[in-house]
Structure formats: structure tokens, C-alpha cells
Scaffold this active site. Structure first.
Site, PDB file in Angstrom:
ATOM      1  CD  GLU A 155      -3.082  -0.641   0.038  1.00 41.16           C
ATOM      2  OE1 GLU A 155      -3.429   0.545  -0.105  1.00 41.16           O
ATOM      3  OE2 GLU A 155      -3.488  -1.560  -0.699  1.00 41.16           O
ATOM      4  CB  SER A 421     -44.906 -35.304  30.995  1.00 41.55           C
ATOM      5  OG  SER A 421     -46.193 -35.720  30.581  1.00 41.55           O
TER       6      SER A 421
END
Length: 782
Positions: A155, A421
Site C-alpha cells: 500500500e 410432562s
């Protein structure tokens, strides 16, 4: 003489005319001549002879031609200088103008990086990062050294030599773009890119470019190169919602930026040019091709050697995982939901230490995936959830669904379903608190409460059974009688006391789990049985600190829970629920070498199936079903949920020494809690064994159980006979009510406790099902 003079006078004008033409041909001569004439006594200069004039003209023409070329070059240089001066003035004017539109430099400051929430497991490993950036900020020295080298190489190769703006870089980019005919290189330095990211919009305008240069110069003056590079690396966008190298490393490689290798660093550096297009999650080939360019550039600039390039090329970067995949993100979402109430708005980087064990988390996710993958499709079960916590309520594993990448809805925490249950233990515990014991006998037979006629799942009846057997076999008729004996309000109070927070409807059908609850609160309430009667509030956040650990913002206070059940009740319930796994509906959940207790749960038409159980180490709840409520194909709590529970618990207990459940697997009685019943001697049985009343040990007793009413058992066991005689068998003070006395003449006496009319099955046409008809039926469990 006079004639000659006249003749001379006529000739002179003629000569002067030729002289004038010569003056036209030779400007300098004419000028000199005029000067001479102007300064002297008007004596004419000697004139060249006619024979030499053509040669002189040729010479003068050559001089004019040579002088014209140099004059043209001089004129180009002159105007170039003039243009340069005016351009400089114009640029200076633009800088002054756009600079005047900016705030005073004395007010410039680096904007705060959006705060990151780092969420960690008990071992300190990262579960997830939450926040705008998606990752924490790292110091330059904490990163893999390959990352800054790769970024600088590709860069801004002169980063450490320029002063924020690189004229050579601008010139190189201009020439490259001009020769290629399209944009290939950018002339911005890393400092300029940082200035743009920190302060400016992405608009491509002259004003923004001028301001970018001014801000870059200011950054270079105020900060060191390493500080600028660190700020850049912690803020630059790498695609897939990842800002900064830490977020990108975890996003693409599932590792910290501290541990990135050369090949991975090159791939990250290559993303900066076009984060979305070059993302390895979108186009791995393009990402790898760009990484090769980065590696060659690093070699050309002396950062790495040829051998390192070969090594990096052979290092295949980890394949980018699916975006936000993994069960840990359910935990992260839960943490983010709870944080505001604990610490308010997050204004700085923080670390949230959780109770999650990442190993258990992975095993939990794997167990659900295994069971769904094997049987889910053929049984029409598409989703599952799991939550596991210890005796303090600390959540050790949580899976909110089959795949977070497909659905972020947390079925373990947010979804509320009927527990079926699996709600019965609260009904039984309330009954024990009112004075009953695991040996108390009720009649399992057809029952009607108003218009409600609950049936057992198998639509068979067992006659007189103890509470221990009724719970192990999940007999609905006994649960319905118990809730009326306890009173629905008492059941609700006990459930809330143990940790159920959802609203519960005070009617008889609560015995069968018709009020909706979340899996997490249900599992947390079961933990009160496991730990000996203390409330176990489910919690996932242990501590919240600043990123540097200098301040503790929150620390939980669940280390001193209140007692919500007596030790005797907890011990009795543990032993009764051990029977569910050892002899009852939860046999698929057996754990070799460990005492385990739990309860199955199945709602109407198998829309929901659950198993919640515990050892002395962990309490775990599992749910299977479909998001749209579509029925599964006869899936019960003892099927897929119990299998997934067993697979997870086996893995979770691997390498641990078995320890007994609280109460050591023995039935206990508290005389002070149940006068007249609790004064019976404590009946010790093997861990997990059912009550002696209902487990015949000889063929004779089996036959008596098939053809008789169990009198044979009573004769052999006087204590059991005494306990049977002591059980109230009539509606006395809300006590247990036999089926024959229920709803006589249409009056049930229970008022608003009646369940909705659509709960339960219609009363069977044949009611004499209280005995198994064959020995084979009994042996096969039919």
C-alpha cells in the site's frame, strides 16, 4: 560641371532607394545606420558591394532560422514557468480556501474508535466480538509482524520516509494510470487513507482531497509512524463487516491477528484494495491471487526471502467460515441483550467474562447436529435447542438452534413452548410439601374433571400405583389428581419459587405442562433438585471489565442463593426422577457409571419434545420441534431429546469421577413435614429403583399384578399395607380423589381450576383398562 552635378543629384535618390531596400533586408544594419546618422555628422556608412549582398542574405537567413528554434524552446520554458507559478498560486489559493472551511487545527482530535465488546469463555478464549468494528484494537507489537510489513509493502512502500504525502508515489501512479489507460494505482499514502477514514466522507471531490492532504500532514506532525500505522490497521475495512485486523483475522481464519502466518497476512493485505470483491468468503481464488502479488512485492522490497515466499505459498489459508456461524453467537447475542441493564451504554472497549465452557459448547452443538442429521428429516424434526448449567445456575453450554448462520432466533432462551410432562416434577414436589411421600398410592384409572378427561400417552391404566411409579411412567391421570390435591396455585407458587418466571395458568391442565415456558427457565428450575434445594438462577455473565482490566464494571452475585426446597423434598424428588431414567420413559438417557435423574415431556401431537435431566455435575435441558409448530412423527421426550441429552452428557462427563446425586439415591421422609405418613421408617433402595410397592420380584407377584389387585404385595409387606391404609382415598380437605368420586352429577367442585375444553383426549369407550391382560404385555412393556 553643372550638368554632372545634376546628374549626381538624380543618382543619389536612386542609391538611397536601394539602401532602403537593403535596410528592409537587414534590420540591424538599418538600425546601426540610423544610429550612426543620428549621432554623427550624417556621414553615410560604407555599403557592401553588390557582389557580396546575396551571400550576406543567405547568412542572415541561417541565423534567423537557428535563432527561431532556440527562441521557441525559450518561449516554452518561459510559459511553463509562468504556468507553474500561476498553478502554484491557484493551488495555494485552494488550500487556503478549503482549509478555511475546516475547523481550527487546535480542535482536531482523533475520533474515538467505536467500542468493542469482547466476549470470552471461562478459559479466556474469545467466543465473539460485538460492536461496529467486529474486533478489539491491538497494539502494533501485539500483531503478527507479517501484517504491518505486508500492508506497507503493497500500500505505501515509502511510508517511513515521506511526510504524509508522497510526490513520487503520486507521479508514479499518474504515469502508470496514463500508460495503462485506466486506474491501476492510487497515489494516497497510508496516512492519507487514515485521514480519510477518520475524518472525511468517501466522496471523490477536490475539497475532500485537499482536506485529506492537510489532515495527513497534521497526523504526521502529531503522531509517530508506528502510531499512525497501528491506527490504520485497527480501523481499515477488510470486508464482511470486519474493521481492523483482529476482526478480519477472526472472521476469515477463526484466529487472532496475533497468530496470523505470512500467507494469511498477505491475504489480509490484499483485501484492502477491494474488500468486497477480493473477500475469500466470496471469491477464494481472487483472494489467493492477490495474496501472491503481495508476497512478490514483499520479496522485492526485502521483507521476506524466496524461501519464505515458497513456504507462504504452500500455506493454504484457513477457509473462510460461514458468516457468524457457530453456537457461540447465540451466547454473544444473549450477553448483548443483558449488558445495558448491568452497566448501561457501552462507551469504551470492554471484556465480558462468561460462564461458558467452549469445549462443552462444541459438544452440545455436535450432539444436536448428530441426532438431527440422523433422524431429524425422517421424523419431521427440523430444530433443536440445548442449555446446560451447573448447580449455581452458571450456564456452561447453550445452543439456540440448529445453525446460527441460518437462523439467529434463540430457541433456548426466547422461545416459549409447552413443556408437557417435563412440568410434572413441580406438581409432585408440591404434593410432597403437602405431606405425601414417594410411596403414597393413587389409582391410575380413567378420570374426568368437568369436561376434561386426561389420558395416559399409551391409553392404558395401571390401577393403584405409588407416586414414584406414576412419575417414572409419566401417568397423566395421577398428575391430574395431584394438581387438584395440591391446588393449582400451590403448584404455580412452587414453580415460581424454583425459577419459572413465565405466567402460568391456574387450572388443572397445568399438571400436563400446558402453560408455556422457556427451555432455560425450565432447566434452571430443575437445578434446584440437583443442588439440594437452592435456587439456581441461570446466568451467563460472570464479570465485566474495561479492556485493560483496570476497572470492574460488574460482577455477579449468585454465590449465596436462597433455599427453595427442603433437603428431604429434594432428595425424594431426585430418587423419583432417577426412576424415570432407570425404569421409566427416559431410558434412552442412561449414563454408564453416573446416577442421573430427569423427566421427559411431550406435547399434543408431538409438536414439542423435551428431556430435562441432571447428574451431580450438570443440569441439561433439550428441546426438539419445528419453528412453525408442525407436528413431528411420534417424537417423544424419551426419543430424540433423550438421545441428544445422553450423547452430550457422556461427552461432558468424560474423564470425571462419578459422584452420587444429592440424597445418595435414597427415599427420605421428613416426619415434621408429614405427620402420620413421614413417621414410617425410611425405605432404602438401590439408586434409581422404583418404590417396593410396584416392582414385583417373582413370577407369582407378576401374575398377581396381572390378574389381581396387588393384595399379594400388601400381605408380604405390612409396612406397605400400612402406608396404603393411611392414604386418604376420599375428597377430604382437597386430598387425593379416586376417579369414581370425581365429577359426580356434573359437579366437580374445582371452580376456576378447570382446564380448557380442548386439553386432553376424549374419554375412552372402554374404561376397564386398569390391568395388563397378558404376561407378554407386561414383559414387553406394552
Amino acid at each position: 560641371m553643372a550638368g554632372r552635378g545634376k546628374s549626381r543629384d538624380r543618382i543619389e535618390p536612386s542609391f538611397s532607394g536601394r539602401d532602403d531596400r537593403d535596410d528592409d533586408d537587414d534590420f540591424s544594419l538599418d538600425a546601426d545606420d540610423r544610429v550612426v546618422r543620428g549621432r554623427s555628422s550624417r556621414r553615410a556608412a560604407p555599403k557592401p558591394s553588390r557582389a557580396r549582398q546575396p551571400e550576406r542574405r543567405k547568412h542572415d537567413r541561417r541565423n534567423r532560422e537557428g535563432g527561431g528554434l532556440f527562441s521557441f524552446i525559450r518561449r516554452i520554458v518561459y510559459w511553463f514557468v509562468v504556468f507553474g507559478i500561476w498553478a502554484g498560486i491557484g493551488v495555494a489559493g485552494l488550500v487556503v480556501y478549503y482549509g478555511s472551511r475546516m475547523p481550527s487545527a487546535s480542535t482536531w482530535a482523533i475520533p474515538e474508535r467505536p467500542p468493542n465488546v469482547k466476549i470470552t469463555a471461562v478459559d479466556g478464549s474469545v467466543i465473539a466480538n460485538r460492536g461496529t468494528t467486529g474486533g478489539e484494537a491491538l497494539a502494533l507489537e501485539d500483531m503478527s509482524p507479517y501484517i504491518p510489513e505486508a500492508i506497507v509493502a503493497i500500500e505505501d512502500r515509502r511510508f517511513y520516509s515521506h511526510y504524509g504525502v508522497d510526490p513520487l508515489g503520486l507521479a508514479r501512479a499518474f504515469v502508470t494510470n496514463l500508460t495503462t489507460g485506466h486506474m491501476v494505482q492510487g497515489g494516497s499514502t497510508l496516512t492519507q487513507q487514515l485521514a480519510k477514514n477518520l475524518f472525511l466522507s468517501p466522496d471523490r471531490t477536490l475539497e475532500r482531497k485537499v482536506q485529506e492532504v492537510l489532515l495527513a500532514l497534521w497526523l504526521e506532525q502529531k503522531y509517530t509512524k508506528d502510531q499512525i500505522l497501528a491506527m490504520y490497521l485497527n480501523r481499515v475495512f477488510f470486508g464482511s463487516n470486519a474493521y481492523g485486523v483482529e476482526a478480519a483475522s477472526r472472521r476469515y481464519f477463526n484466529k487472532s491477528a496475533r497468530d496470523v502466518n505470512l500467507g494469511e497476512a498477505a491475504l489480509l493485505a490484499g483485501l484492502v484494495k477491494a474488500p468486497s470483491r477480493l473477500s475469500p468468503a466470496r471469491d477464494p481464488d481472487a483472494a489467493n491471487a492477490r495474496a501472491q502479488v503481495v508476497l512478490q512485492t514483499m520479496r522485492d522490497q526485502g521483507y521476506i526471502t524466496d524461501d519464505e515466499v515458497k513456504t507462504a505459498t504452500s500455506q493454504t489459508p484457513a477457509k473462510a467460515k460461514r458468516y457468524w456461524s457457530g453456537a457461540g453467537h447465540y451466547v454473544a447475542d444473549m450477553v448483548m441483550d443483558q449488558l445495558p441493564a448491568l452497566i448501561g451504554d457501552v462507551k469504551e472497549d470492554i471484556v465480558v467474562d462468561t460462564t461458558i465452557d467452549k469445549t462443552l459448547e462444541k459438544r452440545a452443538e455436535q450432539s444436536l447436529s448428530d441426532v438431527l442429521g440422523k433422524d431429524g428429516a425422517k421424523l419431521d424434526a427440523s430444530q433443536a435447542a440445548l442449555v446446560s448449567l451447573d448447580g449455581t445456575g452458571a450456564i456452561r453450554a447453550l445452543v439456540g438452534g440448529r445453525d446460527y448462520a441460518d437462523s439467529q432466533f434463540n430457541r433456548a432462551v426466547t422461545a416459549k413452548r409447552q413443556p408437557g410432562s417435563s412440568f410434572k416434577p413441580f406438581v409432585y414436589a408440591a404434593a410432597l410439601e403437602k405431606g405425601l411421600t414417594p410411596f403414597s398410592v393413587f389409582n391410575d384409572a380413567p378420570i374426568r374433571i368437568g369436561d376434561w378427561t386426561p389420558e395416559n400417552y399409551e391409553k392404558k391404566y395401571n390401577g393403584e400405583v405409588s407416586l414414584a411409579t406414576a412419575l417414572a411412567k409419566s401417568l397423566n391421570t395421577v398428575a391430574a389428581q395431584l394438581v387438584m390435591y395440591d391446588g393449582p396455585d400451590q403448584v404455580i407458587k412452587l414453580a415460581h419459587r424454583l425459577g419459572i418466571e413465565s405466567d402460568l395458568q391456574p387450572n388443572a391442565s397445568i399438571a400436563l405442562g400446558t402453560s408455556e415456558v422457556s427451555l432455560m427457565e425450565l432447566t434452571g428450575a430443575y437445578a434446584a433438585f440437583m443442588n439440594g434445594g437452592y435456587k439456581a438462577t441461570p446466568h451467563v455473565i460472570r464479570r465485566v471489565t474495561t479492556a485493560d482490566g483496570s476497572r470492574v464494571l460488574y460482577e455477579n452475585t449468585y454465590d449465596n442463593p436462597p433455599r427453595v426446597l427442603s433437603e428431604a423434598i429434594a432428595a425424594n424428588m431426585n430418587t423419583m426422577m432417577m426412576g424415570v431414567i432407570n425404569q421409566g420413559t427416559g431410558k434412552s438417557a442412561k449414563l454408564a457409571g453416573w446416577q442421573a435423574a430427569g423427566k421427559t415431556g411431550t406435547t399434543q401431537n408431538s409438536r414439542d419434545a423435551l428431556f430435562v435431566g441432571f447428574t451431580s455435575n450438570l443440569t441439561t435441558g433439550v428441546w426438539f420441534g419445528n419453528d412453525d409448530g408442525k407436528p413431528m412423527k411420534k417424537v417423544t421426550g424419551g426419543g430424540l431429546p433423550a438421545k441428544a441429552w445422553q450423547e452430550f452428557m457422556v461427552a461432558a462427563h468424560k474423564g470425571l469421577s462419578p459422584a452420587p446425586l444429592f440424597g445418595n439415591g435414597q427415599f427420605m421422609a421428613d416426619p415434621t413435614a408429614n405427620p402420620g405418613v413421614g413417621d414410617q421408617p425410611m425405605a432404602s433402595v438401590e439408586p434409581g429403583a422404583a418404590a417396593p410397592l410396584d416392582e414385583p420380584t417373582t413370577i407369582g407377584s407378576i401374575l398377581s399384578g396381572v390378574f389381581g389387585a396387588g393384595a399379594d404385595v400388601r400381605e408380604r409387606n405390612p409396612q406397605a399395607n400400612d402406608r396404603l391404609r393411611r392414604q386418604p382415598m376420599a375428597p377430604i380437605d382437597g386430598g387425593p380423589v379416586p376417579p369414581a368420586d370425581i365429577a359426580q352429577d356434573g359437579d366437580n367442585g374445582y371452580g376456576e381450576a378447570l382446564p380448557p375444553g380442548d386439553i386432553g383426549e376424549p374419554e375412552p369407550a372402554v374404561t376397564n383398562r386398569s390391568r395388563k391382560t397378558t404376561l407378554l404385555d407386561l414383559i414387553m412393556g406394552r
